[in-house]
Design an enzyme around this catalytic site. Structure first.
Site, PDB file in Angstrom:
ATOM      1  CD  GLN A 116      23.798  69.175   0.232  1.00  0.00           C
ATOM      2  OE1 GLN A 116      23.933  68.906   1.406  1.00  0.00           O
ATOM      3  NE2 GLN A 116      22.604  69.181  -0.346  1.00  0.00           N
ATOM      4  CB  CYS A 117      30.431  67.579   2.351  1.00  0.00           C
ATOM      5  SG  CYS A 117      30.661  65.844   1.883  1.00  0.00           S
ATOM      6  CB  ALA A 366      28.175  44.349  -5.811  1.00  0.00           C
ATOM      7  CD  GLU A1290      20.036  70.752  14.044  1.00  0.00           C
ATOM      8  OE1 GLU A1290      19.652  71.906  14.303  1.00  0.00           O
ATOM      9  OE2 GLU A1290      20.553  70.009  14.882  1.00  0.00           O
TER      10      GLU A1290
HETATM   11  C1  FAD Z   1      31.063  45.779  -1.806  1.00  0.00           C
HETATM   12  C2  FAD Z   1      30.765  44.370  -2.211  1.00  0.00           C
HETATM   13  C3  FAD Z   1      29.471  44.018  -2.515  1.00  0.00           C
HETATM   14  C4  FAD Z   1      29.160  42.708  -2.872  1.00  0.00           C
HETATM   15  N1  FAD Z   1      27.869  42.396  -3.148  1.00  0.00           N
HETATM   16  C5  FAD Z   1      27.559  41.121  -3.506  1.00  0.00           C
HETATM   17  C6  FAD Z   1      26.231  40.761  -3.809  1.00  0.00           C
HETATM   18  O1  FAD Z   1      25.324  41.580  -3.751  1.00  0.00           O
HETATM   19  N2  FAD Z   1      25.983  39.472  -4.143  1.00  0.00           N
HETATM   20  C7  FAD Z   1      26.975  38.546  -4.208  1.00  0.00           C
HETATM   21  O2  FAD Z   1      26.691  37.410  -4.545  1.00  0.00           O
HETATM   22  N3  FAD Z   1      28.232  38.863  -3.938  1.00  0.00           N
HETATM   23  C8  FAD Z   1      28.544  40.124  -3.586  1.00  0.00           C
HETATM   24  N4  FAD Z   1      29.830  40.439  -3.292  1.00  0.00           N
HETATM   25  C9  FAD Z   1      30.844  39.376  -3.332  1.00  0.00           C
HETATM   26  C10 FAD Z   1      31.553  39.303  -4.642  1.00  0.00           C
HETATM   27  O3  FAD Z   1      30.691  38.924  -5.654  1.00  0.00           O
HETATM   28  C11 FAD Z   1      32.650  38.303  -4.488  1.00  0.00           C
HETATM   29  O4  FAD Z   1      33.556  38.812  -3.540  1.00  0.00           O
HETATM   30  C12 FAD Z   1      33.362  38.108  -5.777  1.00  0.00           C
HETATM   31  O5  FAD Z   1      32.567  37.520  -6.730  1.00  0.00           O
HETATM   32  C13 FAD Z   1      34.601  37.268  -5.550  1.00  0.00           C
HETATM   33  O6  FAD Z   1      35.348  37.294  -6.735  1.00  0.00           O
HETATM   34  P1  FAD Z   1      36.800  37.906  -6.799  1.00  0.00           P
HETATM   35  O7  FAD Z   1      37.320  37.664  -8.131  1.00  0.00           O
HETATM   36  O8  FAD Z   1      36.792  39.306  -6.357  1.00  0.00           O
HETATM   37  O9  FAD Z   1      37.489  36.997  -5.693  1.00  0.00           O
HETATM   38  P2  FAD Z   1      38.873  37.145  -4.991  1.00  0.00           P
HETATM   39  O10 FAD Z   1      38.757  38.031  -3.800  1.00  0.00           O
HETATM   40  O11 FAD Z   1      39.895  37.528  -5.972  1.00  0.00           O
HETATM   41  O12 FAD Z   1      39.019  35.659  -4.503  1.00  0.00           O
HETATM   42  C14 FAD Z   1      38.089  35.128  -3.640  1.00  0.00           C
HETATM   43  C15 FAD Z   1      38.341  33.662  -3.309  1.00  0.00           C
HETATM   44  O13 FAD Z   1      37.970  32.846  -4.403  1.00  0.00           O
HETATM   45  C16 FAD Z   1      39.028  32.003  -4.772  1.00  0.00           C
HETATM   46  N5  FAD Z   1      39.053  31.951  -6.228  1.00  0.00           N
HETATM   47  C17 FAD Z   1      38.840  32.980  -7.056  1.00  0.00           C
HETATM   48  N6  FAD Z   1      38.904  32.546  -8.331  1.00  0.00           N
HETATM   49  C18 FAD Z   1      39.178  31.234  -8.273  1.00  0.00           C
HETATM   50  C19 FAD Z   1      39.367  30.249  -9.244  1.00  0.00           C
HETATM   51  N7  FAD Z   1      39.295  30.527 -10.531  1.00  0.00           N
HETATM   52  N8  FAD Z   1      39.641  29.001  -8.833  1.00  0.00           N
HETATM   53  C20 FAD Z   1      39.735  28.687  -7.521  1.00  0.00           C
HETATM   54  N9  FAD Z   1      39.563  29.587  -6.569  1.00  0.00           N
HETATM   55  C21 FAD Z   1      39.288  30.837  -6.929  1.00  0.00           C
HETATM   56  C22 FAD Z   1      40.263  32.634  -4.208  1.00  0.00           C
HETATM   57  O14 FAD Z   1      41.240  31.664  -3.936  1.00  0.00           O
HETATM   58  C23 FAD Z   1      39.765  33.313  -2.991  1.00  0.00           C
HETATM   59  O15 FAD Z   1      39.794  32.436  -1.906  1.00  0.00           O
HETATM   60  C24 FAD Z   1      30.178  41.733  -2.929  1.00  0.00           C
HETATM   61  C25 FAD Z   1      31.496  42.099  -2.637  1.00  0.00           C
HETATM   62  C26 FAD Z   1      31.789  43.392  -2.277  1.00  0.00           C
HETATM   63  C27 FAD Z   1      33.189  43.772  -1.950  1.00  0.00           C
HETATM   64  S1  FES Z   2      28.106  65.780  -1.133  1.00  0.00           S
HETATM   65 FE1  FES Z   2      27.891  63.665  -1.217  1.00  0.00          FE
HETATM   66  S2  FES Z   2      28.733  63.023   0.661  1.00  0.00           S
HETATM   67 FE2  FES Z   2      28.707  65.120   0.866  1.00  0.00          FE
END
Ligand code: FAD
Ligand code: FES
Ligand code: FES
Length: 1359
Positions: A116-117, A366, A1290
């Site tokens: 849509q949008c 997530a 609406e």
């Molecule tokens: C939109 C969204 C939805 C999410 N939904 C969920 C959910 O439903 N359930 C849930 O459980 N989580 C959820 N999360 C969280 C997500 O699982 C964690 O953010 C993710 O697992 C972190 O891992 P990363 O590699 O991205 O961490 P990074 O952001 O890369 O690091 C995070 C932290 O961990 C430390 N770290 C990472 N790896 C190591 C390592 N090997 N040794 C020591 N320290 C380390 C880093 O130093 C840092 O402080 C969500 C996150 C987002 C953005």
């Molecule tokens: S069509 Fe999906 S946000 Fe508008």
């Protein structure tokens, strides 16, 4: 460094093109890189935090060990460019285009009317594309999983799923939808004729033409699957061989990137990581960046040094041993999931208890894009309080191996591991290397639990991991381990509770003794962060109860105990239904004899759908940067009510890139805008009255510089007393915006006297964030001559923006041109608020004499621009024994926020609709817009009607509950019948409303299903079904007469092509498509000859807002008028040469000096409302609809699923059924969000907590009703609008309340089991929290409730 060569050079590919980058700033994410640097604007910014999927792209990497290429969907907004070395990125532009060849994923979403949008469309396309690259014939489950991380605010998702279902294996059969067999006797499969196998129809036969006119099995279809482009893998870009060679060569070097504020090191060995970490213990280890990325972006936390070990093999090893599996801490959730799935397939079942519990959580953790990058180690070390994995890892006796300069050690993930918010036992210099997940032992069972505000892609409210080990061959508990998430600052263990049970046989007795211990042990103070305290505590009990039932069943299965699980408890352990059944859309055919070329009345794809699906469609922020352009960032108040003592901009001006700071003093003209007769300051000068009020704005050369500048502005405040946040406080302090409205029909006191019963009640309806996917966006370009300004913006009301900018700059309106190409969703939120933002941006452009761009971040947008009004409805009603309501006295208090905006109009509209479908002889309504210290609320689809009608329907529901009768009977009894007068004395005939009612009852077989539901509820203790049938009568048009006018300008060019201009703004509602259809009919030419470029205030001046479901009615008539004029002018030529062709007529007309340009005008209805006399004709006509919904509720968690929705709508003769059905489905889904999910939370000091998709949940794919049927009423006419159509933008939103009332019905059934009857408090939204607590199960009732007033709650009640 460890001797490796250091270099900061990246090599990667984007859409098959090699990119080499040397000086990347580590703060640069892929999304801005693609959009700004590479000018690939297909991927969109929707939230910047991984929560919406608008930025989805495909990331491919070659894996040496498997010699294969792995494709993942990822969120470009969270992917640092520094991590791209060796990767191939594919964006929506890289898979197909309208210029070359479309990709089938682009074509199908467009043709199925799934765009849509269009703002979400590229993200949807890329999620689906990636799925197909990995699995060319996916199942329906694969599709819903792939799209779980993509939000759409317009469509309601059904058409997207329908379009993509065509990729499923043998998509010819509806069975393929993942549905249980249509013939399986499933009680919700009412109409088995829906199954293509049963009715002998041959699906897959259709056209794919622009205009769909196919008939299938006697029914017209919205979308046909014939001639769709086949999935052709040869069309896909190959993975660049150079990257394969590069990866295989193994020649790697440490890379270092230095940016303005951050140094980023990407090492290649574990030793190096250890060394770096020992020297920089404070430096985060970043792989997924899904936690650190958010910290940097949203919390302003600066990490000057980052270690990114994405190329360190030791962190990615998965190693199996007989004792268990060791999984590298750097593995993404998707990799962990695949590894565990593999083990579950190969190991004996009883060894995989922990594996399966983890898999259950991973499936809901997530969305796919996050799972593809977020790491296991990151999840553990981040130590989120509501991490889904940690409770299971802890309960499952898992162990973490860490390494540092001091050596390697293994840490058990037990109760001591999590030490506080974001803290574990790890020392700052330690790196998590791997996690050991043991195989389960004999007699050991592990289960996982989770409840979240939305079923998918939402952090859990509470989760748990539980493990029990029974003594050999008995039910005696040897070991028990219980961990919860979401009930404290970190994952917490319930060891005392476990001790209570250990050593005892598994049974009621042990459990009953454990509950009070658990309540003592897992203590949440009443003002605990996150709120929902009673619910969270109830969940801890309910999860334990579920675990108890599961184990009881297990022990019975194993023959260890003889008392099997009670029959009515069994369903408590089953998941909610999740199988889609085919949905059905019915609409009327065009009238006999209508020429085939005439598209009016036929489904026709949104005219920009293909451009939207290919990423070619241009939104405001997709426009290229202009020479010398500046970016504007707003500085907003942090106080709810305070005097401004000083604004110190010196620190901001000293920062790199900052050019200027704009304050109220810089405004050359009017410093305020007037809405509803009241002034609203553009920028606060002396006083602020809410958190989020705009005070000044920083302009800088780049967005990051502007943001840093804004953060550096220091404002000194003097707090003011007398804060007003809630409507109760406003009532007490008489804090209202005038006028207060009142209306009465009949004699209310007499009505009460004649009633058999009197009842009083109230309902609170929470506000709603617009959550248009495209945030407020604009670009103001000074022309540099005579004060002229070109303004490109995303608004529903360009004329208001134009006039306001002119007044603000003190220049005539003729110097300001507003251009609106398209809007990425608006829903009422892009009228007044956009106008103010545009004025501020224009002042910045005027002052600096440079182009200025403003694109709000999602969080800013949610904070600044207000939402739908929260409303408190209080009522007293009189009714007879038979259910007839004799009198209703209703008060509505809307929380307007700190400025009037359109609130007085909204509370007036509330009173015009509070009768809904009912002829209550004596009724009085009073409404007030409460002035509070919250951000000013504004128009939102329905303009107060969804709130007021929920009160009306709650009244009906209360009567039904009082009398113990189905609500639909009370509704029917009180409905208008025969020629009637509304309470403001407007005559109307409710016949079509009654027809919708009867037809909806018939279509949904309500009588039989009521019986089925009663049976279901009798046999299931903690799963309940509920049903509701709700009508709507919705007035169309503006009660302020001048707003109903419209104009158009149509040009015909010498080649015969036609350019239509009109006053409506395209925001996804398909107005341009409908105008094209109108012009096509009037000029008798194909739509392909007709173009609509943009809405432009210099082409069509003095336009009215695109709002009130009136855009097509008004602009359609204006376009028709212009086209009629032109067609008439051609008459002499047509007569001379009746066969044409069109092009020859046009050529001749030009040569004969016939003007080929015409304006069209529509005066509109003279609608009015006289509030003195309490009568009027405020609407041109009414649109009617009725909706029946059935839900299934898990009473122990509050989770529910809509299993079937049937809607019948009278929208006259639809101009475009695919667009109108799209509006119905989209509005309904938004209504479901309003009434069951979306919660705006404010702190006790008036700060909005919910500032992004992470905290604020709108419906996602998982919320689509499993069967979603729409029927447009046949044989209806509407003499009051173009081509007998009706406005529909609406009305359907309110019908989302049928889910609310179905839930209430299910809750009532649960309460009846608990011995409770009669009306009960059930506020909107009916979140899982409210539904679960209202069920009042024996466990919920154990939770002690803190006395209101004895503590400060975490969040305030706004209505
Ligand atoms: C939109 C969204 C939805 C999410 N939904 C969920 C959910 O439903 N359930 C849930 O459980 N989580 C959820 N999360 C969280 C997500 O699982 C964690 O953010 C993710 O697992 C972190 O891992 P990363 O590699 O991205 O961490 P990074 O952001 O890369 O690091 C995070 C932290 O961990 C430390 N770290 C990472 N790896 C190591 C390592 N090997 N040794 C020591 N320290 C380390 C880093 O130093 C840092 O402080 C969500 C996150 C987002 C953005
Ligand atoms: S069509 Fe999906 S946000 Fe508008
Ligand atoms: S913009 Fe990336 S997920 Fe929302």
């Amino acid at each position: 460094m460890s001797g490796n060569q250091e270099s900061g050079c990246l090599t990667f590919y984007v859409n098959g093109k090699k990119v080499t980058e040397r000086d990347v700033d580590p703060e640069t994410m892929l999304l801005p890189y693609l959009r700004k640097r590479m000018r690939l604007t297909g991927a969109k910014y929707g939230c910047g935090g991984g929560g919406c999927g608008a930025c989805t792209v495909m990331l491919s990497r070659y894996q040496v060990h498997s010699r294969s290429v792995v494709h993942c969907a990822v969120n470009a907004c969270l992917l640092p460019v520094c991590q791209l070395h060796g990767a191939a990125v594919t964006t929506v532009e890289g898979i197909g285009s309208t210029k070359t060849k479309l990709h089938p994923v682009q074509e199908r979403i467009a043709k199925a009317h799934g765009s849509q949008c269009g703002f979400c469309t590229p993200g949807m396309v890329m999620s689906m594309y990636t799925l197909l690259r990995n699995k060319p014939q996916p199942t329906m489950e694969d599709i819903t999983e792939a799209l779980a991380g993509n939000l759409c605010r317009c469509t309601g998702y059904r058409p997207i799923l329908d379009g993509y279902k065509t990729f499923c294996e043998s998509s010819n059969c509806c069975q393929n939808s993942g549905a249980k067999s249509c013939s399986s006797g499933n009680s919700i499969s009412e109409n088995n004729s829906n199954c293509c196998q049963q009715n002998g129809k041959e699906p897959g036969r259709a056209n794919g033409n622009e205009v769909t006119d196919d008939v299938e099995n006697g029914h017209l279809k919205l979308f046909n699957t014939d001639n769709l482009l086949p999935l052709d893998p040869t069309q896909d870009l190959i993975f660049p061989p150079e990257l394969i060679r590069m990866t295989e060569s193994g020649l790697q070097a440490t890379q270092t990137f230095r940016g303005e504020r951050i140094t980023w090191v990407s090492p290649i060995s574990l030793d190096e990581v250890v060394d770096l970490k020992s020297r920089h213990p404070e430096a985060p280890i970043v792989i997924g960046n899904t936690n650190i990325g958010l910290d940097i972006k949203f919390k302003g936390i600066l990490h000057p040094f980052i270690i990114s070990p994405t190329r360190v093999p030791d962190l990615f090893v998965v190693k199996n041993t007989p004792q268990g599996v060791s999984v590298g801490a750097g593995c993404s959730m998707s990799v962990v999931r695949a590894a565990l799935e593999d083990l579950v397939r190969t190991l004996p079942l009883d060894q995989t208890e922990v594996h399966r519990a983890l898999l259950q959580q991973l499936g809901n953790l997530a969305g796919q894009q996050i799972r593809n990058v977020a790491t296991l180690g990151g999840n553990i070390v981040s130590a989120y309080p509501n991490s889904d994995l940690n409770p299971v890892l802890a309960a499952g006796n898992c162990r973490l191996t860490v390494v540092s300069k001091g050596g390697r050690r293994e840490i058990p993930m037990n109760k001591d591991f999590f030490v506080g918010f974001g803290k574990t036992l790890l020392n700052p210099d330690e790196i998590a290397v791997s996690v050991f997940i043991p195989v389960s032992r004999k007699g050991e069972f592990v289960r996982a639990f989770r409840q979240a505000p939305r079923k998918e892609n939402a952090l859990a409210t509470v989760n748990a991991g539980m493990r029990v080990r029974f003594h050999d061959g008995s039910s005696v508990v040897d070991e028990l381990s219980i961990f919860y998430g979401g009930v404290g600052p970190c994952t917490v263990g319930a060891s005392k509770t476990c001790q209570q049970i250990i050593g005892r046989p598994w049974g009621e007795k042990a459990l009953t003794a454990a509950y009070p211990v658990l309540l003592e042990e897992i203590l949440l103070p009443p003002s605990a962060p996150g709120g929902k305290v009673a619910f969270r505590r109830a969940l801890t009990l309910n999860f334990l109860f579920k675990f108890f039932l599961q184990m009881q069943q297990k022990l019975a299965e194993m023959g260890i105990i003889t008392d099997d699980l009670q029959q009515d408890m069994r369903s408590s352990l089953e998941a909610l239904p999740n199988d889609f059944l085919p949905s059905y859309q019915e609409f009327q055919d065009v009238l006999e004899g209508q020429p085939g070329q005439d598209p009016v009345g036929r489904p026709m794809m949104h005219r920009s759908a293909l451009s939207q699906a290919t990423g070619e469609a241009v939104y405001c922020d997709d426009m290229p940067k202009t020479e010398g352009e500046l970016f504007l960032s707003l500085v907003t108040s942090t106080k709810a009510h305070a005097k401004i003592l000083n604004i110190d901009v010196s620190a901001a001006l000293a920062l790199p890139g900052v050019v200027d700071v704009i304050t109220a003093r810089d405004i050359p003209g009017k410093k305020f805008r007037m809405f509803c007769g009241m002034n609203e300051e553009l920028l606060a000068e002396k006083e602020v009255t809410c958190v989020g009020q705009m005070v000044c704005a920083v302009v800088a050369d780049t967005k990051p510089h502007a943001k840093r500048g804004a953060a550096a502005v220091k404002i000194t405040y003097e707090d003011q007393p007398e804060l007003v946040f809630t409507v109760e406080e406003a009532i007490e302090k008489k804090s209202f915006f005038e006028p207060l409205r009142e209306i009465e029909r009949g004699n209310v006191s007499e009505g009460f006297k004649m009633a058999d019963h009197i009842h009083e009640g109230e309902i609170r309806i929470g506000g709603q964030e617009h959550f248009y996917m495209e945030t407020q966006s604009m670009l103001v370009i000074p022309v540099g001559e005579e004060g002229e300004m070109n303004v490109y913006l995303s608004t529903q009301h360009p004329a208001m923006a134009q006039d306001s900018i002119a007044e603000t700059l003190d220049i005539p309106s003729n110097r300001v041109t507003c251009h609106i190409k398209r809007i990425g969703g608006a829903f009422g939120g892009k009228v007044t608020k956009t106008t103010i933002l545009a004025c501020i941006t224009a002042v910045a452009a005027w002052k600096t004499e440079r182009s200025v761009r403003l694109v709000l971040e999602r969080g800013e947008d949610m904070l600044i621009t207000g939402a739908r009004h929260p409303v408190l409805g209080q009522y007293k009603i009189g009714y007879m024994k038979d259910g007839r309501i004799t009198a209703a006295d209703v008060k509505y208090y809307a929380n307007a926020g700190n400025t009037a905006d359109e609130s007085p109009l909204i509370v007036a509209k509330i009173l015009l609709h509070f009768d809904n479908a009912y002829n209550i002889p004596n009724m009085r309504g009073r409404s007030a817009a409460c002035k509070t210290n919250l951000p000013s609320n504004t128009a939102f689809r329905g303009f107060g009607v969804p709130q007021c009608m929920l009160v009306t329907e709650s009244i009906i529901n209360d009567v039904a509950l009082k009398l113990g009768r189905p609500a639909e009977e009370i509704r029917e009894l009180n409905m208008y019948r025969g020629p009637s007068l509304t309470h403001y004395k407007m005559p109307f005939d409710p016949e079509n409303m009654l027809r919708c009612w009867e037809e909806c009852k018939r279509r949904s077989s309500i009588q039989r299903r009521r019986g089925d539901i009663a049976q279901f509820n009798q046999h299931n203790r903690f799963k309940k079904r509920g049903l509701a049938l709700v009508p709507i009568k919705y007035g169309i048009g503006f009660d302020i007469a001048f707003l109903n006018q419209a104009a158009a300008l149509v040009h015909i060019f010498q080649d015969g092509s036609v350019l239509v201009n009109h006053g409506g703004a395209e925001m996804g509602q398909g107005i341009h498509t409908k105008m094209q259809q109108v012009a096509s009919r009037e000029l008798r030419i194909p739509t392909s000859l007709i173009h609509i470029s943009e809405t432009n205030t210099h082409m069509v001046p003095n336009t009215c807002p695109s709002a009130a479901s009136f855009g097509t009615d008004a602009n359609g008539m204006a376009v028709k008028d212009a086209c009629e004029t032109l067609y008439k002018r051609l008459e002499p030529i047509r007569k001379r040469n009746p066969e044409g062709p069109w092009q020859s007529w046009i050529k001749a007309a030009f040569l004969e000096k016939i003007s080929l340009s015409a304006t069209g005008y529509y005066r509109g209805h003279d609608l009015y409302m006289d509030w003195e006399k309490q009568e009027g004709q405020p609407y041109a006509y009414f649109t009617y609809g009725v909706c029946c919904c059935e839900v299934e509720l898990d009473c122990l968690t509050g989770d529910y699923r809509t299993i079937r929705t049937d809607m019948v709508f009278d929208i006259g003769r639809s101009i475009n059924p695919s667009i109108d059905i799209g509006q119905i489905e989209g509005a309904f889904t938004q209504g479901v969000g309003l009434y069951t999910m979306e919660e705006l939370k404010f702190s006790p000091s008036g700060v909005l907590y919910t500032r992004g998709p992470g905290q604020y949940k709108i419906p996602a794919v998982c919320d689509v009703p499993l069967q979603f049927n729409i029927y447009l009423l046949r044989g209806t006419q509407n003499p009051h609008a173009i081509y007998s159509s009706k406005g529909i933008g609406e009305p359907a939103l309110f019908l989302g309340s049928s889910v609310f009332f179905a839930l209430k019905d299910a809750v009532a059934a649960a309460r009846s089991d608990a011995g409770l009857s009669g009306p009960f408090e059930f506020h909107s939204p009916a979140t899982p929290e409210r539904a679960c607590l209202a069920c009042a199960s024996h466990l919920t009732q154990m939770v002690p409730i803190s006395k209101p007033g004895s503590f400060q709650p975490w969040a305030i009640e706004t209505p």
